[in-house]
Design an enzyme around this catalytic site. Sequence first.
Site, PDB file in Angstrom:
ATOM      1  CG  HIS A 118      12.655  18.670   2.644  1.00 59.14           C
ATOM      2  ND1 HIS A 118      12.268  19.624   3.554  1.00 59.14           N
ATOM      3  CD2 HIS A 118      11.689  17.718   2.655  1.00 59.14           C
ATOM      4  CE1 HIS A 118      11.120  19.253   4.114  1.00 59.14           C
ATOM      5  NE2 HIS A 118      10.749  18.096   3.581  1.00 59.14           N
ATOM      6  CD  GLN A 126      16.251   7.541  -4.097  1.00 55.96           C
ATOM      7  OE1 GLN A 126      15.962   8.655  -4.508  1.00 55.96           O
ATOM      8  NE2 GLN A 126      15.391   6.766  -3.487  1.00 55.96           N
ATOM      9  CG  LEU A 127      19.741   1.465  -5.327  1.00 53.79           C
ATOM     10  CD1 LEU A 127      21.115   0.937  -5.696  1.00 53.79           C
ATOM     11  CD2 LEU A 127      19.025   0.472  -4.413  1.00 53.79           C
ATOM     12  CB  SER A 128      20.349   4.101 -10.341  1.00 55.52           C
ATOM     13  OG  SER A 128      19.740   3.869 -11.589  1.00 55.52           O
ATOM     14  CD  GLN A 129      13.285   1.778  -8.385  1.00 54.21           C
ATOM     15  OE1 GLN A 129      12.554   2.384  -9.175  1.00 54.21           O
ATOM     16  NE2 GLN A 129      12.828   1.222  -7.273  1.00 54.21           N
ATOM     17  NE  ARG A 224       8.368  16.713   4.399  1.00 51.92           N
ATOM     18  CZ  ARG A 224       7.561  16.355   3.412  1.00 51.92           C
ATOM     19  NH1 ARG A 224       6.462  15.683   3.635  1.00 51.92           N
ATOM     20  NH2 ARG A 224       7.857  16.689   2.173  1.00 51.92           N
TER      21      ARG A 224
HETATM   22  C1  LIG Z   1       1.973  17.852   5.703  1.00 48.64           C
HETATM   23  C2  LIG Z   1       2.563  18.001   4.332  1.00 48.64           C
HETATM   24  C3  LIG Z   1       1.795  17.702   3.236  1.00 48.64           C
HETATM   25  C4  LIG Z   1       2.327  17.832   1.958  1.00 48.64           C
HETATM   26  N1  LIG Z   1       1.551  17.533   0.889  1.00 48.64           N
HETATM   27  C5  LIG Z   1       2.032  17.683  -0.359  1.00 48.64           C
HETATM   28  C6  LIG Z   1       1.237  17.387  -1.492  1.00 48.64           C
HETATM   29  O1  LIG Z   1       0.094  16.970  -1.392  1.00 48.64           O
HETATM   30  N2  LIG Z   1       1.753  17.573  -2.724  1.00 48.64           N
HETATM   31  C7  LIG Z   1       3.035  18.074  -2.890  1.00 48.64           C
HETATM   32  O2  LIG Z   1       3.455  18.247  -4.025  1.00 48.64           O
HETATM   33  N3  LIG Z   1       3.832  18.327  -1.842  1.00 48.64           N
HETATM   34  C8  LIG Z   1       3.362  18.153  -0.583  1.00 48.64           C
HETATM   35  N4  LIG Z   1       4.171  18.420   0.492  1.00 48.64           N
HETATM   36  C9  LIG Z   1       5.555  18.815   0.251  1.00 48.64           C
HETATM   37  C10 LIG Z   1       5.761  20.331   0.474  1.00 48.64           C
HETATM   38  O3  LIG Z   1       4.953  21.090  -0.372  1.00 48.64           O
HETATM   39  C11 LIG Z   1       7.226  20.713   0.236  1.00 48.64           C
HETATM   40  O4  LIG Z   1       7.552  20.493  -1.125  1.00 48.64           O
HETATM   41  C12 LIG Z   1       8.184  19.930   1.069  1.00 48.64           C
HETATM   42  O5  LIG Z   1       7.712  19.767   2.372  1.00 48.64           O
HETATM   43  C13 LIG Z   1       9.516  20.661   1.110  1.00 48.64           C
HETATM   44  O6  LIG Z   1       9.342  21.805   1.920  1.00 48.64           O
HETATM   45  P1  LIG Z   1       9.993  23.179   1.569  1.00 48.64           P
HETATM   46  O7  LIG Z   1       9.627  23.637   0.193  1.00 48.64           O
HETATM   47  O8  LIG Z   1       9.668  24.096   2.709  1.00 48.64           O
HETATM   48  O9  LIG Z   1      11.543  22.796   1.651  1.00 48.64           O
HETATM   49  P2  LIG Z   1      12.727  23.307   0.744  1.00 48.64           P
HETATM   50  O10 LIG Z   1      12.514  22.985  -0.655  1.00 48.64           O
HETATM   51  O11 LIG Z   1      13.956  22.738   1.371  1.00 48.64           O
HETATM   52  O12 LIG Z   1      12.673  24.858   0.934  1.00 48.64           O
HETATM   53  C14 LIG Z   1      13.007  25.446   2.191  1.00 48.64           C
HETATM   54  C15 LIG Z   1      12.404  26.839   2.264  1.00 48.64           C
HETATM   55  O13 LIG Z   1      13.042  27.662   1.283  1.00 48.64           O
HETATM   56  C16 LIG Z   1      12.083  28.554   0.729  1.00 48.64           C
HETATM   57  N5  LIG Z   1      11.933  28.275  -0.701  1.00 48.64           N
HETATM   58  C17 LIG Z   1      12.376  27.166  -1.363  1.00 48.64           C
HETATM   59  N6  LIG Z   1      12.093  27.266  -2.663  1.00 48.64           N
HETATM   60  C18 LIG Z   1      11.448  28.419  -2.833  1.00 48.64           C
HETATM   61  C19 LIG Z   1      10.883  29.061  -3.945  1.00 48.64           C
HETATM   62  N7  LIG Z   1      10.928  28.533  -5.164  1.00 48.64           N
HETATM   63  N8  LIG Z   1      10.302  30.253  -3.769  1.00 48.64           N
HETATM   64  C20 LIG Z   1      10.233  30.808  -2.546  1.00 48.64           C
HETATM   65  N9  LIG Z   1      10.731  30.248  -1.423  1.00 48.64           N
HETATM   66  C21 LIG Z   1      11.339  29.072  -1.579  1.00 48.64           C
HETATM   67  C22 LIG Z   1      10.783  28.333   1.499  1.00 48.64           C
HETATM   68  O14 LIG Z   1      10.755  29.210   2.599  1.00 48.64           O
HETATM   69  C23 LIG Z   1      10.919  26.914   1.976  1.00 48.64           C
HETATM   70  O15 LIG Z   1      10.144  26.635   3.114  1.00 48.64           O
HETATM   71  C24 LIG Z   1       3.671  18.277   1.787  1.00 48.64           C
HETATM   72  C25 LIG Z   1       4.445  18.562   2.903  1.00 48.64           C
HETATM   73  C26 LIG Z   1       3.919  18.417   4.169  1.00 48.64           C
HETATM   74  C27 LIG Z   1       4.804  18.727   5.359  1.00 48.64           C
END
Ligand SMILES: Cc1cc2nc3c(=O)[nH]c(=O)nc-3n(C[C@H](O)[C@H](O)[C@H](O)COP(=O)(O)OP(=O)(O)OC[C@H]3O[C@@H](n4cnc5c(N)ncnc54)[C@H](O)[C@@H]3O)c2cc1C
Length: 275
Positions: A118, A126-129, A224
């Site tokens: 996120h 975060q705690l460093s390893q 989440r």
């Molecule tokens: C059920 C589930 C399964 C998942 N499985 C995987 C997996 O298999 N592999 C994996 O790598 N990740 C996985 N993820 C992680 C997911 O892809 C996201 O990286 C993570 O949930 C963070 O969400 P986010 O990008 O919406 O949040 P943030 O990074 O906080 O972004 C918030 C919002 O800002 C916007 N935003 C952020 N960055 C950009 C950008 N560069 N361009 C355009 N808009 C942007 C989007 O609207 C985004 O929703 C999973 C997540 C869930 C919930």
Amino acid sequence: MAKAGIHEEGILPLTDRVEPKLFLIARSGIDHQEVQRFLDSENLNWNRTETATQSESLVELAGRLCYLSFGARQSPKTNYEYIKHLIGQGHESVLEHVSWTFILTGVSRAFTHQLVRHRVGFSYSQLSQQYHDESEAALVRPSIIEKNPDLIEIWHKSVEQSQEAYQEILTRLGSRFEQSRVESKREYLREIRSAARSVMPEGTETKIAFTANARAIRHFLDIRGAIIGDEEMRLVGALLLEMVRKDAPALFEDFRVDELPDGSPIVRHLTSSST
Ligand SMILES: Cc1cc2nc3c(=O)[nH]c(=O)nc-3n(C[C@H](O)[C@H](O)[C@H](O)COP(=O)(O)OP(=O)(O)OC[C@H]3O[C@@H](n4cnc5c(N)ncnc54)[C@H](O)[C@@H]3O)c2cc1C
């Protein structure tokens, strides 16, 4: 979830648990004197809802600034109604002015790997390893392992083997500094801890400080909070919601914590507005 370690009696009792713990260590505040100075300088009057919290007032103030809807231009909405309207309209950038800082412990590295994905509106430390010796690190044991006694021993053997390997690698490499290509002891320690941690399980307990704004937390809970197969995420989501809702009920009134049949929490978003 349980704490693992090398113990004389072998398998640890089920009561020895490592649970997520969330500490709310800082929150946004509002300086009413400065707000009044601003209002006076613009010859405005703000009819505040006295019962609104500081976080809620801050969001309302930011929203009202957009339209200069103070004094005669102020609708009779309460703070709660005003925020509900903002969120309903999708005018959620004003929620970004409110943030909280937490320390989270008792979670696995696997969990924090997901958390730090996120990117927007979250900051982490975060705690460093590499700087911290993880020989005594606790292990977060998923409750599904606890519910299947035939797996507990397998789980413990595996993590104990990893811990022994971690310590053995550190001990052996620790005595080989003189033969290394690294001149600084500090960098050598970093290198050998990096090597040793490569055998550590994903369930290794970690600690992380994070700051997140209200909009980002709403988005996090939205995507989440209700994943049935991700218990650790649901546990943390529920703790997070309980804490921020105490501080700013109006910002999270459309979320609630329910209980699944096994007693674990799930965070439900009652409407679909988010991000
Ligand atoms: C059920 C589930 C399964 C998942 N499985 C995987 C997996 O298999 N592999 C994996 O790598 N990740 C996985 N993820 C992680 C997911 O892809 C996201 O990286 C993570 O949930 C963070 O969400 P986010 O990008 O919406 O949040 P943030 O990074 O906080 O972004 C918030 C919002 O800002 C916007 N935003 C952020 N960055 C950009 C950008 N560069 N361009 C355009 N808009 C942007 C989007 O609207 C985004 O929703 C999973 C997540 C869930 C919930």
